[in-house]
Scaffold this motif. Sequence first.
Motif, PDB file in Angstrom:
ATOM      1  N   LYS A 322      30.606  25.112   2.314  1.00 54.98           N
ATOM      2  CA  LYS A 322      31.165  26.228   1.462  1.00 54.98           C
ATOM      3  C   LYS A 322      30.054  27.713   1.828  1.00 54.98           C
ATOM      4  O   LYS A 322      30.685  28.595   1.942  1.00 54.98           O
ATOM      5  CB  LYS A 322      30.777  26.065   0.045  1.00 54.98           C
ATOM      6  N   ASP A 325      31.227  29.033   5.065  1.00 56.85           N
ATOM      7  CA  ASP A 325      32.676  29.787   4.890  1.00 56.85           C
ATOM      8  C   ASP A 325      32.443  31.141   4.422  1.00 56.85           C
ATOM      9  O   ASP A 325      33.102  31.902   4.727  1.00 56.85           O
ATOM     10  CB  ASP A 325      33.833  28.823   3.866  1.00 56.85           C
ATOM     11  N   SER A 328      31.438  33.210   7.176  1.00 54.69           N
ATOM     12  CA  SER A 328      32.548  33.453   8.102  1.00 54.69           C
ATOM     13  C   SER A 328      33.437  34.521   7.461  1.00 54.69           C
ATOM     14  O   SER A 328      34.051  35.054   8.291  1.00 54.69           O
ATOM     15  CB  SER A 328      33.366  32.167   8.063  1.00 54.69           C
TER      16      SER A 328
END
Length: 481
Positions: A322, A325, A328
């Motif tokens: 997580k 992410d 990103s």
Amino acid sequence: MAENKAAWKLAVKSGAQCSDEEDIMAILQEQNEAIAMKQRQAKQKEKARRSRPKNQTKKELITKFDVVRIWGSDRTCWEFVSSIGTSGGLLIMWDGAAFKLYNCYKGDRWLCIEGVVAKDNFHCAICLVYGPHERAEKVSMWEELSYIAGLCQVPFYFLGDFNEILHLEERKGVTTLPASAAEFRTWINDMELIDLALNDRAYTWFRGQSCSRIDRSLVSLGWLDVYSETCLRSGLRDLSDHCPLVIEDSRRVEGPRPFRSLDSWFTHEGFLRMVKEEWRELGDVQFLQKMKALSEPLRRWHKQHFGNMAERIKKLEEEIRKVDDMVSSGRYDGTTEARRRALVSCCEKWYLRQEMHWKQMSRSRHANEMDRNTRYFHNIASARRRNNRIESLVINGRLVRNQARIKIAIRDFYKCLYHQEASPRVTFRDGLVHRLEREEAETLEALPSVEEVKEAVWDYESSKAPGSDGYNMHFIKKVLG
């Protein structure tokens, strides 16, 4: 008789005398009777062979009527490989609600289905095998199975008649292994398969005085990751040459598990403090009773702090994913990197604990020399647990599978074995046995010093347990040292 007379005329033309007629006719009669006897025996064998039940299908076509008659339900799905005369033939059936089929692959000697077990959402492949007799054909079949396993790239289960043994004890009366046995073992190792042990019988195929274990189940490590308690037992052979094999995932609760101290506990910063507090609370109790009483708080502490290690690691990996992410997608602040470093550090700690746990449980002699391979040690421990389980026991000439009766029989056996009977008192006459001097007797009866006890304990291998209480020497050295 007409044939015998014709044979006699030919003998006369060849120079036979009339005085030889009776002898020659008797010889011809014996030969005819022997031929007739062989023909009758051949007909009887053929009749018996046709009437004998087969464990493989011997039909060129399998219909829904055949499957429903065998399975007893019209929800059954099936695939088959046609037989060629009395050779070959495979049939696999499954409940369509329990297993969803994706692909089916077929060969002359094998049948493979790939799909998902609905209950566990487990993507896998199951392959039935009917091995050939010739060595070259066996090698060819193993190559085909290797190709299919590489094509599917999922956990595999191979089962059936491989027509091959791995050990001398798997075939009655042999002193050497066939050349194909070594090739079969190499194939199993290359495929990283586990040969499930069959504990309730030595052989699976019988014909006359010949006995072999040529039927087996081979599972991949991926299969055991999900169904670690997979085990194998045999069924009744009845009139067939082969014994049926029953595969079970025996996740049974068979009483409380024995206590065992774990080396991974010492990686927890609060463990030693907890042990010392519990030890003080037990008060002035005899040492062995105190050690036994300590096992209960240790069990509770383990369940609270070390229970479900795999689940804890999975949650940490999810948290790390997580955070990645978030980075990103551009959501990054000053605490993100610090949070990720903390999660990675915590995850590494649990990786180490899991590795230590399964190394200890596997009892591998090469554990200290090997790199981290938790999955390897997990499967060694699972295989040891499967092989040590007593699935059945012959009691008074009867095969018993009931676990309660097996436990009672084992308890009674050892109770009788170690029962102490009254024995007459034996004395020696004076002078018959050399007596110890008082100083020698006092030396033998003197208690060992603390230093001597500690030296003996520290010389003991840490992974070994001196008794049945579950504490190994690593625990004793760390806690009581």
